[in-house]
Structures are given as structure tokens and as C-alpha cells.
Scaffold this active site. Structure first.
Site, PDB file in Angstrom:
ATOM      1  CE  LYS A 247       6.909   9.746   7.971  1.00 45.03           C
ATOM      2  NZ  LYS A 247       6.247   9.183   6.773  1.00 45.03           N
TER       3      LYS A 247
ATOM      4  CD  GLU B 291       5.814  -0.259   7.916  1.00 46.32           C
ATOM      5  OE1 GLU B 291       4.822   0.473   7.969  1.00 46.32           O
ATOM      6  OE2 GLU B 291       6.657  -0.207   7.015  1.00 46.32           O
ATOM      7  N   GLY B 292       3.719   1.070  11.936  1.00 47.03           N
ATOM      8  CA  GLY B 292       2.742   1.269  13.003  1.00 47.03           C
ATOM      9  C   GLY B 292       2.617   2.728  13.393  1.00 47.03           C
TER      10      GLY B 292
ATOM     11  CG  ASN C 183       2.244   1.084   4.585  1.00 48.34           C
ATOM     12  OD1 ASN C 183       2.613   1.316   5.727  1.00 48.34           O
ATOM     13  ND2 ASN C 183       1.609   1.979   3.849  1.00 48.34           N
TER      14      ASN C 183
ATOM     15  CD  GLU D 286       3.734   4.821   6.406  1.00 43.12           C
ATOM     16  OE1 GLU D 286       4.792   4.842   7.059  1.00 43.12           O
ATOM     17  OE2 GLU D 286       2.637   4.517   6.897  1.00 43.12           O
TER      18      GLU D 286
ATOM     19  NE  ARG E 223      -2.196   1.889   3.339  1.00 40.34           N
ATOM     20  CZ  ARG E 223      -2.146   1.544   4.640  1.00 40.34           C
ATOM     21  NH1 ARG E 223      -2.769   0.467   5.069  1.00 40.34           N
ATOM     22  NH2 ARG E 223      -1.438   2.267   5.492  1.00 40.34           N
TER      23      ARG E 223
ATOM     24  CB  SER F 291      -4.504  -2.740   8.018  1.00 41.98           C
ATOM     25  OG  SER F 291      -4.147  -1.403   8.294  1.00 41.98           O
TER      26      SER F 291
ATOM     27  CE  LYS G 201       7.979   4.843   7.677  1.00 43.74           C
ATOM     28  NZ  LYS G 201       7.713   3.470   8.152  1.00 43.74           N
TER      29      LYS G 201
ATOM     30  NE  ARG H 172      -4.504   5.358   6.197  1.00 38.05           N
ATOM     31  CZ  ARG H 172      -3.231   5.210   6.545  1.00 38.05           C
ATOM     32  NH1 ARG H 172      -2.910   4.747   7.726  1.00 38.05           N
ATOM     33  NH2 ARG H 172      -2.275   5.536   5.695  1.00 38.05           N
TER      34      ARG H 172
END
Length: 528
Positions: A405, A409-410, A158, A156, A134, A163, A340, A502
Site C-alpha cells: 500500500k 487515499e482512494g 480514514n 485502514e 471511518r 464517504s 498508511k 461495502r
């Protein structure tokens, strides 16, 4: 964008209109699985000790305005992004160079790399890898040049546990339902119309990707042969379970593929590897121990955060899976490709890597489109770019335009703006710790207006939208990591797989829905 071009979107509605709208949203959401498990902060464990309750997922009341040209561009370049990251994951030598810069400063990256080294020493038995990717973007426009059109800029990329492919299809369905049933006031049809609400095929396309890998695995490698299955690796306590079930239920109902969920902490309890050269992964369901299954595909929805590796057993479990013949989504190398640092290496001004990976695979104009999605990203090291980054990050006035950063992840891991200098000062003089981060210029998207329903409460005001585009890619790894050999592997399947919008309040720095910051949304496309 909305405030200046469409000042009345969304228009004010009466209390009665809002109550009618909310009633429709809540009922449709539970009926169709647009839901989450309520977090303990909302419903205490003592109130729901068995974990039986579900609630409407955080959603926007209205689809958010989004430029059609930006939406189309993001979807067009996704296949090229899939090619890019599949190529990176296959280039073990280059990954080694990148990871070795991080080993001293990021123990998590170091231990992931050690898993790869252990398997490489023994020899990989599975040559196929599946990526469910994604790529996330925000809209950007140069505030000093009014003639420049809106552009997408990448937040970013992923490569693990990407998700909301399930809920994104459903929220698009929700907003289309609300339009078709007149739940929106009459003023809306001029903007919210069928041609403005694109259908979202993410459930269909993502499950097709999982099925494709399952079929590519071939027949059982066991003797006698076992029935085959797909295994979802999940977290012990998962509030976003319905997003995952949207995919597993489709695999079972549409594709007739047995699919099981296995908590990351229970891997060693319920799986074993056959004592043959094939190293087939065998899953024994605790509810049916007399019927073992051979695992064709491991789909990781867990294992991406250092917080999940709290004991040596967790690392043993990850190594155990990586050694097996099951196709991984993602493999350990694909997981590492999503760090990253890789994004920074690609996006640093004048970087040669993008062209090196794509020049023989993708048209030149598409490569330039990808390059145009980058914002400046810098390392925090002793290079000239790194020295520039340190000067920016330690200057309180200049740091406000950047985000710091870490590699992982998360949601909730980023440090924004004025807080960067103080954070770096707490790392001390050990510059090795600094190198575990990258400095990224902040994307400053235009403000929209919308209302968000979360945990039964509605909040309205300025919001920011982030578009994610899903991609599916199945490839053969070959021997491309050993430079000098001709077998560089190949991409077998590659497609764009749907999208996710989102939305978060403008005052919120993070946008992760599951992390408690944002809401799932769908685009209402407009021509600007």
C-alpha cells in the site's frame, strides 16, 4: 461463513421474483436519493451533456450476513479510535518524525507537511479540529484453529473524505423496506427480520458533528459581522454527489445552517481571508455576490489525492484554507495522521505507540481490543522489520499473502499478491522509493453469496464484505506538539456515528464503491 453455516443464503429466486425485487429497489432508491451520477463509461457525455441523469447507486439485492459479535465490537471501540487519532494529530513532534521518513520518497506527503510548516511559521489562528473518521474492517478467522471465533481485522483508518455516510443510512432503509413490503420471498423471514437489521444513524450523527463544530466556532469574527455557513470542498466532477447532499440537505433542513459546495479548483476564485488577526474565511457565492458568508467549517470531500494537485494553484488553495480561522475537517495534520505509515507504526508487532497515546485516556481492555484488530504491517526500510518485509515482498511464493500500500487515499492504488515482486523491481534499486509503501498481511475473509445491482446489471456469486464504522471527534489542539509544554489539548466531543457495509465480488481486489469496484450494502446480523 455463509457457504458453510447458511448454504441457502440467499436462496434461489425465480425470474419473476427477481424482476419484482429489482423494480422495488430501483424505484425506492431514486425516490429516496440512494443514487449516483452515472459514470461516463455508462452514459457517454454526449448523451447527457448537462449532467442531469441519476441512477441507482451500486447496491446489493439482499443484506449480507455479518456476525453480530464482530459488528458490536467494531462499534464499541470506535470512540477509542477517535481518541487515538485525535491524539496523533495533536502530537506535532511525533508526526514530524514520521513525515521526515517519507519526505524523500513521497512528494505528496512532503508538500502536505510543507503546508503545515508555512502555517505554523505564521501561527495557527484556529485551535479546534473536527474529525469525521471511518475505521474499515474485514472478518477474519484463523484457518488453522477452528475453535477461535470470528474477529474483526482493520483494513485502514480514514481521516479525510470518509464517504458513504449518507448512502449507508439509505441502503439500510432500503433493505428494511424490502423486508417490510414482502419484496423478499417467504423463505427469508427466518434470517431477515427486524432484530437482524440494525438502524443506521450515520446521516443524523455525522450532520450533528458538523453542526457541533459550526456552533463551536462562535460568532462572526468580521466587522461588520457576516452570516455564517459551512463549506463542502468537493471535486469538480462528482458521481457520488447524493451521498454528500444527504448531509448538506440535513444541515439546512434540520439545523438551519447555510451550506454551500465549492469545487477544489475554485477555492481561490470565491474565497478570501480577512485582513485582520482573526483571518476569517469569507465565501462569496457566485450566484449571490452581494451576500458574503463567513465560513465556520471546511468539510473536505476533495483534496485527498495527488491527482487533484496538478498545479501550484492547487497547493496555494490548500495553504489558503489552512491559514484561515475556519475549523477544518480535517486539518492538514489530521490528514497526515491518516497515512498508511502511521497505521504501520501502530500495528508493527511490539509497537509502544498505541499504549503511549491511549493509556491515560482509554481503559486497558479497550486498548487490547484495538490491538487485536491489527494485522502485521511492515515498513520497507533498513530496520529489522523492514528487512523481513523486503524478503517477503520479493519472494513470489510468500508475497501472495500480502498487499503493498502507498501512503495515499482512494481506491485503485494497492498492489496485491503475486504482482508485488514485479512492481518493486520496476521501482529499481533506489530504496527510497520502496519506503513510500508499507507491506500488510492480507486479511482473508470468508466468502459470502449475494447479488449486486450496478449500472442496471445484476451479477451474482461469491462476495466479500467490509464494515466501516464512522466516528465524530471535536478537539482542541493546544500546544501538545511542542514537547515539554503542559497544554496537550483535549477532546471536547466524541461519539460513534453509524456504519457502512461495502461488498465486492470475491475476485475484485479493491472495494471502493466510488472507484468502481464495490456496492453499498447493509448487515443482516447473525449469531455465530
Amino acid at each position: 461463513m455463509a457457504a458453510s453455516v447458511f448454504p441457502e443464503y440467499p436462496p434461489q429466486i425465480t425470474n419473476d421474483q427477481q424482476e419484482f425485487l429489482l423494480s422495488n429497489i430501483k424505484n425506492w432508491s431514486i425516490l429516496n436519493g440512494l443514487a449516483v451520477k452515472p459514470p461516463p463509461t455508462s452514459i457517454p457525455t454526449e448523451v447527457d451533456p448537462s449532467g442531469s441523469l441519476a441512477t441507482t447507486a451500486p447496491v446489493t439485492l439482499f443484506p449480507s450476513l455479518f456476525p453480530r459479535s464482530c459488528f458490536d465490537e467494531a462499534r464499541v471501540i470506535q470512540r477509542a479510535y477517535n481518541e487515538l487519532y485525535a491524539a496523533i494529530a495533536r502530537d506535532r513532534a511525533w508526526l514530524k518524525e514520521i513525515v521526515e521518513e517519507l519526505i524523500e520518497v513521497d512528494d505528496f506527503i512532503a508538500r502536505l507537511w510543507n503546508v503545515h510548516l508555512e502555517v505554523e511559521k505564521e501561527g495557527y489562528v484556529q485551535d479546534l479540529s473536527l474529525g469525521i473518521f471511518r475505521s474499515d474492517y474485514m472478518i477474519h478467522k484463523d484457518p488453522d484453529n477452528a475453535s477461535v471465533r470470528w474477529r474483526i481485522k482493520q483494513v485502514e483508518f480514514n481521516t479525510i473524505a470518509s464517504s458513504f455516510g449518507g448512502l449507508s443510512t439509505k441502503v439500510s432503509g432500503l433493505h428494511s423496506y424490502l423486508r417490510s413490503t414482502a419484496a423478499y420471498p417467504p423463505i427469508f423471514p427466518s434470517l431477515i427480520k427486524p432484530s437482524s437489521l440494525p438502524p443506521n444513524p450515520s446521516i443524523e450523527n455525522l450532520t450533528l458533528g458538523l453542526r457541533t463544530a459550526h456552533v463551536a466556532y462562535g460568532p462572526s469574527k468580521s466587522n461588520p459581522p457576516h452570516p455564517l455557513c459551512i463549506l463542502f470542498i468537493v471535486q469538480n466532477t462528482e458521481t457520488n454527489i447524493f451521498d454528500q447532499l444527504s448531509l448538506s440537505a440535513t444541515l439546512e433542513a434540520v439545523h438551519q445552517i447555510p451550506t454551500f459546495r465549492l469545487p477544489f479548483t475554485s477555492i481561490l476564485n470565491h474565497t478570501n481571508i480577512s485582513q485582520t488577526s482573526h483571518r476569517a474565511l469569507i465565501y462569496t457565492p457566485p450566484h449571490s455576490p452581494s451576500t458574503p458568508y463567513e465560513v465556520t467549517l471546511l468539510y473536505f470531500r476533495a483534496g485527498y489525492s495527488p491527482a487533484e494537485y496538478t498545479s501550484p494553484t492547487a497547493w496555494q488553495a490548500r495553504l489558503h484554507l489552512e491559514r484561515s480561522a475556519a475549523i477544518k475537517c480535517p486539518s492538514i495534520l489530521t490528514h497526515l495522521a491518516g497515512s498508511k505509515k502511521i497505521q504501520q507504526e501502530l500495528a508493527t508487532p511490539d509497537s509502544p505507540h498505541l499504549a503511549r497515546f491511549l493509556s491515560t485516556r482509554v481503559p486497558a481492555d479497550i486498548i487490547e481490543q484495538i490491538r487485536s484488530t491489527f494485522v502485521p504491517i511492515y515498513p520497507l526500510d533498513d530496520s529489522e522489520a523492514g528487512k523481513t518485509a523486503v524478503a517477503l515482498a520479493t519472494n513470489a511464493e510468500k508475497a501472495v499473502d500480502y498487499v503493498l500500500k502507498p501512503q495515499r487515499e482512494g481506491g485503485g492504488n494497492n498492489i496485491y499478491g503475486a504482482r508485488i515482486p514485479d512492481f518493486l523491481s520496476k521501482l529499481g534499486d533506489d530504496k527510497r522509493k520502496w519506503r513510500g509503501h508499507i507491506l500488510m498481511e492480507l486479511i482473508k475473509p470468508p466468502a459470502l453469496c449475494n447479488s449486486i445491482l450496478r449500472n442496471g446489471e445484476v451479477s451474482s456469486g461469491e462476495v466479500i464484505a467490509e464494515l466501516g464504522v464512522f466516528g465524530v471527534c471535536l478537539w482542541r489542539n493546544g500546544k501538545g506538539g511542542e514537547r515539554g509544554l503542559e497544554d496537550e489539548g483535549e477532546v471536547l466531543e466524541n461519539w460513534e456515528a453509524g456504519f457502512l457495509l461495502r461488498t465486492k465480488g470475491r475476485e475484485s481486489e479493491e472495494g471502493g464503491v466510488a472507484a468502481g469496484f464495490g456496492a453499498v450494502d447493509s448487515p443482516c446480523l447473525v449469531d455465530l
